[in-house]
Design a protein around this motif. Structure first.
Motif, PDB file in Angstrom:
ATOM      1  N   CYS A 164      24.141  39.001 -15.563  1.00 62.42           N
ATOM      2  CA  CYS A 164      23.981  39.535 -14.204  1.00 62.42           C
ATOM      3  C   CYS A 164      23.173  40.828 -14.197  1.00 62.42           C
ATOM      4  N   GLN A 165      23.288  41.603 -15.262  1.00 62.94           N
ATOM      5  CA  GLN A 165      22.593  42.888 -15.289  1.00 62.94           C
ATOM      6  C   GLN A 165      21.076  42.731 -15.259  1.00 62.94           C
ATOM      7  N   ASN A 166      20.595  41.533 -15.578  1.00 64.67           N
ATOM      8  CA  ASN A 166      19.156  41.279 -15.489  1.00 64.67           C
ATOM      9  C   ASN A 166      18.674  41.209 -14.041  1.00 64.67           C
ATOM     10  N   TYR A 167      19.609  41.166 -13.108  1.00 64.89           N
ATOM     11  CA  TYR A 167      19.268  41.028 -11.688  1.00 64.89           C
ATOM     12  C   TYR A 167      19.948  42.130 -10.868  1.00 64.89           C
ATOM     13  N   SER A 168      20.118  43.299 -11.464  1.00 65.89           N
ATOM     14  CA  SER A 168      20.891  44.368 -10.815  1.00 65.89           C
ATOM     15  C   SER A 168      20.042  45.611 -10.560  1.00 65.89           C
ATOM     16  N   GLN A 169      20.523  46.420  -9.605  1.00 63.52           N
ATOM     17  CA  GLN A 169      19.896  47.712  -9.303  1.00 63.52           C
ATOM     18  C   GLN A 169      20.940  48.630  -8.666  1.00 63.52           C
ATOM     19  N   LEU A 170      20.927  49.895  -9.088  1.00 63.68           N
ATOM     20  CA  LEU A 170      21.801  50.889  -8.462  1.00 63.68           C
ATOM     21  C   LEU A 170      21.199  51.311  -7.127  1.00 63.68           C
ATOM     22  N   ARG A 171      22.023  51.289  -6.078  1.00 62.63           N
ATOM     23  CA  ARG A 171      21.568  51.742  -4.759  1.00 62.63           C
ATOM     24  C   ARG A 171      22.456  52.898  -4.302  1.00 62.63           C
ATOM     25  N   LEU A 172      21.814  53.898  -3.701  1.00 65.23           N
ATOM     26  CA  LEU A 172      22.492  55.148  -3.328  1.00 65.23           C
ATOM     27  C   LEU A 172      22.839  55.164  -1.844  1.00 65.23           C
ATOM     28  N   CYS A 173      24.064  55.611  -1.546  1.00 71.46           N
ATOM     29  CA  CYS A 173      24.474  55.867  -0.161  1.00 71.46           C
ATOM     30  C   CYS A 173      24.309  57.356   0.116  1.00 71.46           C
ATOM     31  N   SER A 174      23.511  57.692   1.125  1.00 76.85           N
ATOM     32  CA  SER A 174      23.282  59.096   1.473  1.00 76.85           C
ATOM     33  C   SER A 174      23.321  59.255   2.986  1.00 76.85           C
ATOM     34  N   ASP A 175      24.335  59.971   3.457  1.00 78.13           N
ATOM     35  CA  ASP A 175      24.491  60.259   4.889  1.00 78.13           C
ATOM     36  C   ASP A 175      24.444  58.995   5.742  1.00 78.13           C
ATOM     37  N   GLY A 176      25.143  57.965   5.272  1.00 77.75           N
ATOM     38  CA  GLY A 176      25.265  56.740   6.053  1.00 77.75           C
ATOM     39  C   GLY A 176      24.144  55.743   5.872  1.00 77.75           C
ATOM     40  N   LYS A 177      23.151  56.076   5.040  1.00 77.61           N
ATOM     41  CA  LYS A 177      22.025  55.168   4.826  1.00 77.61           C
ATOM     42  C   LYS A 177      22.001  54.711   3.375  1.00 77.61           C
ATOM     43  N   LEU A 178      21.770  53.396   3.189  1.00 78.63           N
ATOM     44  CA  LEU A 178      21.753  52.810   1.853  1.00 78.63           C
ATOM     45  C   LEU A 178      20.309  52.717   1.365  1.00 78.63           C
ATOM     46  N   PHE A 179      20.018  53.381   0.248  1.00 76.57           N
ATOM     47  CA  PHE A 179      18.667  53.412  -0.300  1.00 76.57           C
ATOM     48  C   PHE A 179      18.544  52.421  -1.460  1.00 76.57           C
ATOM     49  N   GLY A 180      17.329  51.919  -1.658  1.00 73.11           N
ATOM     50  CA  GLY A 180      17.059  50.981  -2.737  1.00 73.11           C
ATOM     51  C   GLY A 180      16.396  49.718  -2.209  1.00 73.11           C
ATOM     52  N   ASP A 181      15.947  48.873  -3.140  1.00 72.37           N
ATOM     53  CA  ASP A 181      15.268  47.627  -2.787  1.00 72.37           C
ATOM     54  C   ASP A 181      16.243  46.690  -2.069  1.00 72.37           C
ATOM     55  N   GLU A 182      15.860  46.258  -0.870  1.00 70.79           N
ATOM     56  CA  GLU A 182      16.758  45.440  -0.056  1.00 70.79           C
ATOM     57  C   GLU A 182      16.980  44.039  -0.612  1.00 70.79           C
ATOM     58  N   LYS A 183      16.159  43.626  -1.563  1.00 70.24           N
ATOM     59  CA  LYS A 183      16.388  42.291  -2.135  1.00 70.24           C
ATOM     60  C   LYS A 183      17.660  42.274  -2.988  1.00 70.24           C
ATOM     61  N   TYR A 184      18.112  43.468  -3.398  1.00 68.42           N
ATOM     62  CA  TYR A 184      19.389  43.566  -4.116  1.00 68.42           C
ATOM     63  C   TYR A 184      20.485  43.718  -3.062  1.00 68.42           C
ATOM     64  N   LYS A 185      20.914  42.573  -2.546  1.00 65.69           N
ATOM     65  CA  LYS A 185      21.760  42.556  -1.356  1.00 65.69           C
ATOM     66  C   LYS A 185      23.161  42.011  -1.597  1.00 65.69           C
ATOM     67  N   TYR A 186      23.478  41.678  -2.849  1.00 70.69           N
ATOM     68  CA  TYR A 186      24.798  41.123  -3.135  1.00 70.69           C
ATOM     69  C   TYR A 186      25.680  42.174  -3.810  1.00 70.69           C
ATOM     70  N   TRP A 187      26.906  42.267  -3.315  1.00 68.88           N
ATOM     71  CA  TRP A 187      27.848  43.278  -3.797  1.00 68.88           C
ATOM     72  C   TRP A 187      28.231  43.050  -5.258  1.00 68.88           C
ATOM     73  N   ASP A 188      28.379  41.774  -5.652  1.00 71.24           N
ATOM     74  CA  ASP A 188      28.731  41.472  -7.041  1.00 71.24           C
ATOM     75  C   ASP A 188      28.029  40.197  -7.495  1.00 71.24           C
ATOM     76  N   CYS A 189      28.178  39.906  -8.766  1.00 71.78           N
ATOM     77  CA  CYS A 189      27.531  38.749  -9.380  1.00 71.78           C
ATOM     78  C   CYS A 189      28.476  38.202 -10.453  1.00 71.78           C
ATOM     79  N   ARG A 190      28.454  36.899 -10.625  1.00 68.74           N
ATOM     80  CA  ARG A 190      29.315  36.314 -11.658  1.00 68.74           C
ATOM     81  C   ARG A 190      28.505  35.369 -12.538  1.00 68.74           C
ATOM     82  N   VAL A 191      28.961  35.253 -13.768  1.00 66.03           N
ATOM     83  CA  VAL A 191      28.351  34.316 -14.719  1.00 66.03           C
ATOM     84  C   VAL A 191      29.093  32.985 -14.613  1.00 66.03           C
ATOM     85  N   LYS A 192      28.339  31.927 -14.464  1.00 70.21           N
ATOM     86  CA  LYS A 192      28.959  30.608 -14.355  1.00 70.21           C
ATOM     87  C   LYS A 192      29.753  30.278 -15.621  1.00 70.21           C
TER      88      LYS A 192
END
Length: 314
Positions: free
Chosen positions: A227-255
């Motif tokens: 999953c880490q191959n498809y991950s990115q840290l996104r920052l919350c600052s004053d109510g706004k979420l920063f980072g690439d919007e394609k990283y839109k899933y809260w979690d990921c699991r390995v089949k």
């Protein structure tokens, strides 16, 4: 008609023309020149009236400003200072203290300083900000509350903590002991609350302000991937979420890789190696003749389809 007569007629006509011109000039002069002079006189009178009005208004304004200055001086000079419900005149002195309570063995005089009343304000060392000091065994808290001697209560390091944190993680108990609070003095707040200011809400999940969360571009990956191959840290600052919007899933699991199942009903875990047989009976050749090692890989054995039995009877 002779030439003399013609000349006489011309002179007569010229005379009448000149007389008519003089009459017209005199008429115009008598009609317009006096009115123009009168107009100038009217303008002059109006200017004088305006000047008089301006002077009058200027005097009224100066008088108003003078009265206001006198009134302002009078108000400032009469401002008193208040201490413990008692009035102090401008220039008077009063005692202030650095402690509200002292122990019975102590003296308030050890913690006092004089301040002077200056037009409604007490001037002096700001360290001495208590207007009253008493001998007591109780403790005076910063918020004005009194904690009885021997009593304990919760104190907090912070007044507010970020969403997702707990006030209890920054709390200790402190006890009043003869006007002194026992315990770490950095824990000075009697209340603590969790704030939602600046948080980022993501579905049912919440990211505290100035915190990050690891997002994913996919919700699941194959067991051979990470999953880490498809991950990115996104920052919350004053109510706004920063980072690439394609990283839109809260979690990921390995089949989870699939299990294998033999023809005779045996379940085999992924990666497990077992003996497999192409025939459930050994017969004259024996079971060893029909046996091979087989490995289960994600629901399939790595040997040919004929090796489908987990048991063989001789």
């Amino acid at each position: 008609m002779n030439s003399i007569t013609k000349k006489a007629i011309k002179w007569i006509l010229a005379f009448f023309a000149f007389a008519l011109f003089v009459i017209i000039v005199v008429y115009l002069f008598t009609k317009y020149v006096p009115r123009e002079n009168q107009f100038n006189v009217d303008l002059l009178m109006q200017d004088k009236e305006i000047e008089e009005i301006y002077k009058k208004k200027q005097k009224e304004r100066e008088e108003y400003e003078r009265q206001w200055e006198n009134r302002e001086k009078e108000v400032i000079e009469n401002l008193d200072c208040i201490k413990n419900g008692k009035k102090y005149k401008h220039g008077d002195w009063g005692f202030f203290y650095s402690k509200r309570f002292v122990s019975l063995q102590d003296d308030c005089g050890n913690y006092q300083s004089k301040k002077r009343c200056d037009n409604g304000q007490w001037l002096g060392d700001s360290f001495y900000n208590e207007p009253l000091c008493e001998q007591s065994v109780d403790c005076m808290l910063e918020n004005g509350e009194i904690l009885k001697n021997g009593e304990s209560r919760d104190f907090y390091f912070f007044e507010t903590v970020q969403y997702g944190e707990k006030c209890e993680d920054y709390m200790i108990k402190r006890t009043c002991n003869n006007t002194h609070l026992k315990g770490d003095s950095r824990y000075k707040f009697t209340e603590c609350k969790v704030t939602e200011e600046g948080i980022c809400k993501f579905g049912e999940n919440i990211i505290p302000n100035k915190k990050t969360h690891l997002f994913y571009s996919v919700q699941e990956v194959e067991y051979t991937d990470k999953c880490q191959n498809y991950s990115q840290l996104r920052l919350c600052s004053d109510g706004k979420l920063f980072g690439d919007e394609k990283y839109k899933y809260w979690d990921c699991r390995v089949k989870i890789p699939k299990k294998c199942k033999t023809e005779d009903g045996k379940e085999v875990e992924h990666n497990q190696i077992i003996k497999m047989y192409s025939s459930p009976y050994g017969g004259e050749k024996g079971c060893a003749y029909f046996m091979k090692q087989a490995q289960c890989i994600n629901g399939k054995f790595n040997q040919g389809p004929e090796y489908k039995y987990a048991k063989c009877v001789e």
